[in-house]
Design an enzyme around this catalytic site. Structure first.
Site, PDB file in Angstrom:
ATOM      1  N   SER A 124      -3.837   1.888   0.592  1.00  0.00           N
ATOM      2  CA  SER A 124      -3.799   3.333   0.797  1.00  0.00           C
ATOM      3  C   SER A 124      -4.809   3.766   1.840  1.00  0.00           C
ATOM      4  O   SER A 124      -5.863   3.136   2.010  1.00  0.00           O
ATOM      5  CB  SER A 124      -4.111   4.037  -0.530  1.00  0.00           C
ATOM      6  OG  SER A 124      -4.369   5.405  -0.342  1.00  0.00           O
ATOM      7  N   TYR A 148      -9.378   6.227  -7.437  1.00  0.00           N
ATOM      8  CA  TYR A 148      -8.128   5.605  -6.988  1.00  0.00           C
ATOM      9  C   TYR A 148      -8.350   4.852  -5.682  1.00  0.00           C
ATOM     10  O   TYR A 148      -7.971   3.684  -5.545  1.00  0.00           O
ATOM     11  CB  TYR A 148      -7.043   6.665  -6.802  1.00  0.00           C
ATOM     12  CG  TYR A 148      -5.858   6.177  -6.008  1.00  0.00           C
ATOM     13  CD1 TYR A 148      -4.978   5.245  -6.545  1.00  0.00           C
ATOM     14  CD2 TYR A 148      -5.624   6.636  -4.707  1.00  0.00           C
ATOM     15  CE1 TYR A 148      -3.895   4.785  -5.813  1.00  0.00           C
ATOM     16  CE2 TYR A 148      -4.545   6.183  -3.973  1.00  0.00           C
ATOM     17  CZ  TYR A 148      -3.683   5.258  -4.526  1.00  0.00           C
ATOM     18  OH  TYR A 148      -2.622   4.792  -3.798  1.00  0.00           O
ATOM     19  N   LYS A 152      -8.234   0.608  -4.650  1.00  0.00           N
ATOM     20  CA  LYS A 152      -7.507   0.009  -3.530  1.00  0.00           C
ATOM     21  C   LYS A 152      -8.459  -0.762  -2.616  1.00  0.00           C
ATOM     22  O   LYS A 152      -8.141  -1.868  -2.149  1.00  0.00           O
ATOM     23  CB  LYS A 152      -6.785   1.100  -2.733  1.00  0.00           C
ATOM     24  CG  LYS A 152      -5.631   1.760  -3.472  1.00  0.00           C
ATOM     25  CD  LYS A 152      -4.470   0.803  -3.693  1.00  0.00           C
ATOM     26  CE  LYS A 152      -3.234   1.510  -4.186  1.00  0.00           C
ATOM     27  NZ  LYS A 152      -2.081   0.607  -4.366  1.00  0.00           N
TER      28      LYS A 152
END
Length: 339
Positions: A124, A148, A152
């Site tokens: 991402s 989040y 990643k």
């Protein structure tokens, strides 16, 4: 080629499955359906006019993974599975670290156990340090500002170390920006459980009348209209990027990373107005406070993907909105409509 796809029934996974099957790949989809539906896989088969294998399971369950992968005998893995909402990750960070990181480690361990050495990982743009002005290049410093994004970023490092430790391993990491849109048929699209966390499905449900209005998180960002700007990419373009990365990973060793986007930014209000054009009606909204973990602007430099993978985006914002509205209007209850 035999391809094992984690999160295969999800939004990006299902569109990628259609393209894989149309390239005559032998596909196994592995999914726990926590934010997806097995109906999507039935529709994938119909769209591709081809069959696939599917296994219900969680990537954190090492035994289930190994059973599925030994049966599939994959040449390569495409790894989509994971929790993915920025806002939710700030509220439930431990769930994100446990699921995303532990699940990815279990996947790599299983790949070692079954002798599979090729992986394409869906990362991402949230891994980038927002202090650096966009557009982001693959060489820019990393510094995710929400849980989040940090999951990643950590998974990227784990994969990079795994590839370095195995001379026959190959990994392609795709840092994509904001996937939206739906298949041109309207048969598969984004169908999040509950109230959507992402912009496009939320706009679509407001347009369809199932939600009262869009909340725009922040109207005082340093952008053209004060709302957050993102590099939105059509899910069909993103799926084709994964196929290009899969082909690349089959021919090289080591680990490489690629930005996947359009290279152009669109603000929240610009996207909303484009969707109004697609659906032919006004969409109610109100601007609220900024959301924890969000950044003002996130845009890709995609020149490396074009140069090395031979890939570039084909669809524009109008295509994204029209296909999303086609999916929403044909499937007002998402995959609950059934087959």
């Amino acid at each position: 080629m035999r391809v094992f796809v984690t999160g295969g029934a999800g939004f990006i996974g299902s569109h990628t499955l259609v393209q894989l099957l149309r390239q005559n790949a032998e596909v196994t989809a592995f999914d726990n359906y926590s934010n997806s539906s097995p109906v999507a896989l039935a529709r994938v088969k119909r769209l591709a006019q081809s069959d696939l294998s599917s296994v219900e399971g969680d990537i954190c369950n090492r035994a289930a993974l190994e059973t599925a992968m030994r049966a599939a005998k994959p040449d390569a893995v495409i790894h989509f599975a994971g929790l993915k909402a920025v806002g939710e990750s700030s509220e439930k960070p431990l769930s994100y670290y446990k699921n995303n990181i532990a699940g990815s480690i279990a996947l790599l361990e299983t790949m070692d156990a079954v002798g599979c050495r090729n992986i394409v990982f869906s990362s991402s743009a949230t891994v980038y340090d927002p202090a650096k002005a966009a557009p982001f290049t693959e060489e820019d410093p990393l510094g995710a500002v929400n849980p989040y994004g940090r999951t990643k970023q950590f998974i990227e490092e784990i994969i990079r170390d795994w590839a370095a430790a195995n001379s026959d391993a190959s990994a392609a990491i795709l840092r994509y920006f904001n996937p939206v849109g739906a298949h041109v048929s309207g048969d598969i699209g984004e169908d999040p459980v509950g109230i959507p966390n992402n912009l496009m499905p939320f706009i679509a449900r407001v347009a369809a009348g199932s939600l009262p209005r869009l909340q725009v998180f922040g109207g005082d960002y340093p952008t053209s209209d004060g709302t957050g700007a993102r590099d939105y990419i059509h899910v069909e373009d993103l799926a084709s990027a994964h196929l290009a990365a899969l082909k690349y990973a089959a021919t090289v060793k080591g680990c490489d990373v690629f930005n996947i986007g359009t290279g152009r930014s669109t603000t929240v209000l610009e996207m909303l107005h484009a969707f109004e054009q697609a659906c032919g009606k006004a969409i109610a909204y109100r601007i609220t406070e900024r959301r924890a973990g969000d950044v003002a602007s996130s845009v890709a430099d995609v020149s490396k993907a074009k140069r090395i993978l031979g890939w570039q985006a084909k669809y524009d914002v109008a295509d994204m909105c029209q296909s999303s509205w086609n999916w929403q209007s044909r499937n007002p209850k998402g995959y609950d409509n059934g087959q």
